[in-house]
Each structure stands twice: as structure tokens, then as C-alpha cells.
Design a protein around this motif. Sequence first.
Motif, PDB file in Angstrom:
ATOM      1  N   ARG A  24       0.820  -1.205   0.000  1.00  0.00           N
ATOM      2  CA  ARG A  24       0.000   0.000   0.000  1.00  0.00           C
ATOM      3  C   ARG A  24       0.860   1.263   0.000  1.00  0.00           C
ATOM      4  N   LEU A  25       1.934   1.241   0.768  1.00  0.00           N
ATOM      5  CA  LEU A  25       2.802   2.417   0.817  1.00  0.00           C
ATOM      6  C   LEU A  25       3.521   2.623  -0.516  1.00  0.00           C
ATOM      7  N   LEU A  26       3.999   1.556  -1.112  1.00  0.00           N
ATOM      8  CA  LEU A  26       4.669   1.685  -2.403  1.00  0.00           C
ATOM      9  C   LEU A  26       3.717   2.204  -3.471  1.00  0.00           C
ATOM     10  N   ARG A  27       2.460   1.788  -3.404  1.00  0.00           N
ATOM     11  CA  ARG A  27       1.482   2.276  -4.366  1.00  0.00           C
ATOM     12  C   ARG A  27       1.165   3.764  -4.152  1.00  0.00           C
ATOM     13  N   ALA A  28       1.384   4.251  -2.942  1.00  0.00           N
ATOM     14  CA  ALA A  28       1.103   5.659  -2.657  1.00  0.00           C
ATOM     15  C   ALA A  28       2.196   6.584  -3.200  1.00  0.00           C
ATOM     16  N   SER A  29       3.384   6.024  -3.460  1.00  0.00           N
ATOM     17  CA  SER A  29       4.472   6.821  -4.023  1.00  0.00           C
ATOM     18  C   SER A  29       4.362   6.862  -5.537  1.00  0.00           C
ATOM     19  N   ARG A  30       4.807   7.969  -6.107  1.00  0.00           N
ATOM     20  CA  ARG A  30       4.795   8.111  -7.569  1.00  0.00           C
ATOM     21  C   ARG A  30       6.210   8.144  -8.143  1.00  0.00           C
ATOM     22  N   ARG A  31       7.190   7.839  -7.310  1.00  0.00           N
ATOM     23  CA  ARG A  31       8.577   7.869  -7.759  1.00  0.00           C
ATOM     24  C   ARG A  31       8.929   6.597  -8.522  1.00  0.00           C
ATOM     25  N   LYS A  32       9.699   6.751  -9.577  1.00  0.00           N
ATOM     26  CA  LYS A  32      10.206   5.589 -10.294  1.00  0.00           C
ATOM     27  C   LYS A  32      11.248   4.890  -9.428  1.00  0.00           C
ATOM     28  N   GLY A  33      11.246   3.576  -9.465  1.00  0.00           N
ATOM     29  CA  GLY A  33      12.238   2.823  -8.726  1.00  0.00           C
ATOM     30  C   GLY A  33      12.070   2.854  -7.218  1.00  0.00           C
ATOM     31  N   ARG A  34      10.895   3.193  -6.743  1.00  0.00           N
ATOM     32  CA  ARG A  34      10.679   3.279  -5.301  1.00  0.00           C
ATOM     33  C   ARG A  34      10.851   1.901  -4.661  1.00  0.00           C
ATOM     34  N   ARG A  35      11.323   1.916  -3.414  1.00  0.00           N
ATOM     35  CA  ARG A  35      11.609   0.677  -2.702  1.00  0.00           C
ATOM     36  C   ARG A  35      11.205   0.795  -1.228  1.00  0.00           C
ATOM     37  N   PHE A  36      10.922  -0.359  -0.651  1.00  0.00           N
ATOM     38  CA  PHE A  36      10.731  -0.446   0.790  1.00  0.00           C
ATOM     39  C   PHE A  36      11.887  -1.285   1.323  1.00  0.00           C
ATOM     40  N   ALA A  37      12.709  -0.702   2.174  1.00  0.00           N
ATOM     41  CA  ALA A  37      13.869  -1.398   2.731  1.00  0.00           C
ATOM     42  C   ALA A  37      13.536  -1.904   4.128  1.00  0.00           C
ATOM     43  N   GLN A  38      13.694  -3.202   4.317  1.00  0.00           N
ATOM     44  CA  GLN A  38      13.422  -3.820   5.613  1.00  0.00           C
ATOM     45  C   GLN A  38      14.725  -4.371   6.173  1.00  0.00           C
ATOM     46  N   ALA A  39      15.078  -3.937   7.387  1.00  0.00           N
ATOM     47  CA  ALA A  39      16.296  -4.423   8.035  1.00  0.00           C
ATOM     48  C   ALA A  39      15.929  -5.339   9.190  1.00  0.00           C
ATOM     49  N   TYR A  40      16.724  -6.363   9.374  1.00  0.00           N
ATOM     50  CA  TYR A  40      16.572  -7.266  10.512  1.00  0.00           C
ATOM     51  C   TYR A  40      17.708  -6.989  11.482  1.00  0.00           C
ATOM     52  N   GLY A  41      17.372  -6.752  12.724  1.00  0.00           N
ATOM     53  CA  GLY A  41      18.396  -6.467  13.712  1.00  0.00           C
ATOM     54  C   GLY A  41      17.813  -6.489  15.110  1.00  0.00           C
ATOM     55  N   GLN A  42      18.509  -5.830  16.018  1.00  0.00           N
ATOM     56  CA  GLN A  42      18.123  -5.821  17.417  1.00  0.00           C
ATOM     57  C   GLN A  42      18.830  -4.654  18.083  1.00  0.00           C
ATOM     58  N   SER A  43      18.241  -4.140  19.165  1.00  0.00           N
ATOM     59  CA  SER A  43      18.858  -3.028  19.883  1.00  0.00           C
ATOM     60  C   SER A  43      20.301  -3.340  20.260  1.00  0.00           C
ATOM     61  N   GLU A  44      20.564  -4.605  20.609  1.00  0.00           N
ATOM     62  CA  GLU A  44      21.892  -4.971  21.083  1.00  0.00           C
ATOM     63  C   GLU A  44      22.949  -5.042  19.991  1.00  0.00           C
ATOM     64  N   VAL A  45      22.556  -5.222  18.740  1.00  0.00           N
ATOM     65  CA  VAL A  45      23.549  -5.429  17.681  1.00  0.00           C
ATOM     66  C   VAL A  45      23.389  -4.492  16.492  1.00  0.00           C
ATOM     67  N   GLY A  46      22.269  -3.783  16.409  1.00  0.00           N
ATOM     68  CA  GLY A  46      22.024  -2.942  15.251  1.00  0.00           C
ATOM     69  C   GLY A  46      21.525  -3.762  14.072  1.00  0.00           C
ATOM     70  N   PRO A  47      21.486  -3.174  12.878  1.00  0.00           N
ATOM     71  CA  PRO A  47      21.008  -3.900  11.695  1.00  0.00           C
ATOM     72  C   PRO A  47      22.006  -4.979  11.282  1.00  0.00           C
ATOM     73  N   ILE A  48      21.479  -6.146  10.936  1.00  0.00           N
ATOM     74  CA  ILE A  48      22.328  -7.290  10.593  1.00  0.00           C
ATOM     75  C   ILE A  48      22.110  -7.734   9.149  1.00  0.00           C
TER      76      ILE A  48
END
Length: 520
Positions: free
Chosen positions: A307-331
Motif C-alpha cells: 500500500r505504501l509503495l502504491r502511494a508513491s509516484r517515484r520511479k524505482g521506489r523501494r521499501f527497505a526492511q532491516a533485521y536487527g536488534q537493539s543490542e547489535v544494530g542492523p544485521i
Amino acid sequence: MLLQRIGNKGIRLGTLFDRAAARHPAGVVILDHDLDLAPALGRRTTLTELAGLIDDLASRLWSVGVRPGDHVVVHKSDGFDITLLACVAARIGAIPVLLSPKLDGATVAELLRRVGRPFLVTDAAKLENALPAEVLELSRRVLLASGEHAGTISIASLAGAPRVPAVSMPPDHPTLVTHTSGTTGTPKLAVHTGTTFQARYRPQAAVVSAAVRRSEPLAVHVSFVHSRMFTAMPIAILQGHPLIVLRDDDPAPVADLFAQVPPGFIEAHPNTFLRWEVLADDPRGPLANVKYFSSTFDAIHPRTVNRLLRASRRKGRRFAQAYGQSEVGPIAARTYSLKDGADFNGRCVGVPFPGMTGVRVVSRDGNPPTRENPGFIEVRSDGRIVSYLGEHQRWEKQVNEGWWRMGDVGFRTRKGCLHLLDREVDEIPGIRSTLEIEDKLFTRVPELVEVIIVPGADGTPVPVVCTREDKPLDPVAWQAAVAGLPPMAEPVQWRLDDLPQTATTKIKRLELARLLGSAT
């Protein structure tokens, strides 16, 4: 990890805004609220003005005896000045300890004991309405960001204190203490150093620098006490992006602000993005200019991403998802595009950052970890915290020859992609992945704004559901949605605001199961 170490001089929080202002003196910071510590500053300020404010406030803390190595606990009403106070304390070599405004008074008192008679920065509202009287005895001195209260010192009354130079601390010295989510009990106090923060900042900064033009505003709605704030914010101000800082995620005012200042990049909690799905229908197009959406903290549902990607009109739009934890940061991380649709496999959380982070999955029963037999997820990163304050033995239990046990279960594909199925403590017998089922229910029932599957008193999976505007759940639609899924109890409908949440809006599943049992 090599790329995290080369030339790592530490994050240097105390001079962060000085360095940003030197590069971009007219850099703009836009707020959706007034700062308790500086209400006259307004809601549109510059990096230069904020650098001056931090210098001023650091001198005020110094005037009442705060010195290098002292702990300064910050627990006040919500606002960006919480984050600024961390920079203030670090500027004079003190160690800021940030406690969420959402924590109850008893928990705050317990954490003050764990720190050991720190300086406490709070406000009159907290002392009068939330904190127990004992916090005055548990603190060396209590400073107020706003209001007045007996036995405390108003920070405003310290105006005019002589300025003192910034104190430089070694990169491996503690620079900030944040707390864990507390989903399984009293939060733990995570100790970060300048080096660990710089290590977790690097992979994210490299991605943003390559993907987003400097002129594009970055909008951030992240808990002001969370470690993520101290990587997201530096990326924006050091790279020269106009920074939009949001305290509230109410869709209506957010839409107004984004319509006036369209962001090109948004970082927010998964549940915040869930609330912002309605912005896709706003005729002003408040999300139309977004090139990248970014989120970590918790699972993000495919429906929300689409839904969020469809709301953008930019070419090449992306949703970036990171997996991590407070103790280690993004992994690990991955991106999604419109081509992935609204029913992609949300359990795939991506691959590690090359040369920076590592992931392995350890067997629980001697057999290779697979989708049907998931193992323990362990990770490596120089961004890992160095201890739990007052509980170092607890920290040591999660470290195995440099590998950190995440508390999650999953598996890796032949191509190396990490799949997260569940938290260890949230597993329910007979359910391969509660998160996977929740993803499917979100996609199949559009009116859902939350669904959490927890074990009932007899162990049966119970779906707790919340709907948009609290409308009654359509039983016919629900029965169609659960077709083909593992057997579950009938859904229990709650108001979203009644669900127990952490500082980052994650649902406390164990607490919810307990409340559900009590209600029953």
C-alpha cells in the motif's frame, strides 16, 4: 566486520551537531512539536541553532556537577529534546541513559537502582503523575526540563552558566545506554560505545548516501530513546538532508506536514507504517515523493509494504526492511518493490551486509535447520553492545565465541537468505510461524490494523484482532481468511490502544497472553 573497523573513530555524539553544522550551517530540522527545553526555538530550526543549544545545555549540566563518566538518566515527557539531551550529556563526557516515557514509575525506579545514583533529568509532569517519590532518593540530583518541583533544580534556572569546552572520550568508552523493549519483563540496559555505534551507522549511511539525493528531506518517526534514532538522525544531518522529526504518528497531522514538506525517505516503526496506510488515499499525495521507505524493529506486513509503495509516484521506489536488534544494530536487509505484490513472503528478511555483519543458524536438535525444523539465529557485528549495565553475566550468556543469540528462530536458504519465523518465547506448538499466519491474515482481511496470535489458557492459538475505527469484525470475511490455515480459536477483538506496547510500538505478546487469560 572489517569494513566496520577501518578508520572507526567513534560516533562522537557530543560534537555531532557541531560537525553537522560546520558542513551544513543552514541545514534545516523540522519538528511536529515544541521542545520542552527550548520552546522559543520553534518547530523549524537549523543545525547551527541546535549545536548552540546543546553547547548551552551541556554547560548548565556541568555547572551542577555532572562530570566525565557520570551517568545521566533521561526520563521525561516525549519529545526530540530527549535525543538532544543524550548529545548534551555526551558533550561533557557523561554517559546518557535513556528511559522511555512509556515506562511505568516502578520500572524507572528499578532501573535507577541498577544504574546506581545517577543524575536524573525529568519534568514536573512525570514527578507529579507517574514517578514514585523514591526517585528523588535514588538520584544524586534531579533536574527538570520543564516545570518546578520541590527538591529539584530547574534547567531553565541554570541559564547563563559559563560555557565549557567539549570533552573528548576514547572511542571504546561507553557513550550511550539504551534499554531493550521489555517484551519479556523488566528492560535490560544496553551499553553502547562510540565504536559500536559508528560500526552500525556505516552500512546504513552508505545505503542512504547512494540512494537518496542530498536535497531530499528525510522524515524520522522513531522512539527518541531507541538506539536506531542515533543512527538515523546522524545520517540525515551529516549528509545534509533536511530532517523532519515526528513525535506523533497520527495520520492526519502527518499528512498535513508531508503535503507541505514532501519527504524523499521515511524511517519509522512497522506499526507506524501500518497506521499510515490511510495516507495512500489522501488526494494531496503526502507519500507521493517517497523514494525509500525504511523500517526495522519488528516484522513488517506485506500488505502495508504494498500500500505504501502504491502511494508513491517515484520511479524505482523501494521499501527497505532491516533485521536487527537493539543490542547489535542492523544485521541483514532486503528491499521490496511493487513487483513483489501484496502477498510476498514476509518471513524472508534478507542477507547480511557484505564485510560488515554475519549470520548463522544453529541447530536445536542436531539436525540441519530447515523451514520445518528452524534453528537459533545468531549474528556477528562490531555494532554489538559491550554489556548490560549491572547485568554483565546476562550479556555473557548470549555471546558464544563472538556470536550473539538473537532469541529468534528461523533458517537460511541455499542462496543465503535469512528467514525469520518466530521469537523463541512466542512459539506455539502446532504453529510453524505465527508471523507467517499474521501476514496472511493482514492480506486477506483489509480492515485489520493489528492481529496478534498468542496461546490461550489451554495452549490453543488465539487471534487477537483490531480493526480500523474499531468496527466489528466481519465473521464471514474472517472464516474465508482462515481457510487453509492451522486451527485456531475464535478471534478476540480489542481496541488497538488497549494492547500492551513497547516504546517502539511492538506488541508485548507475553503480556497480551496474560491479559487475555485474566479477561477470560
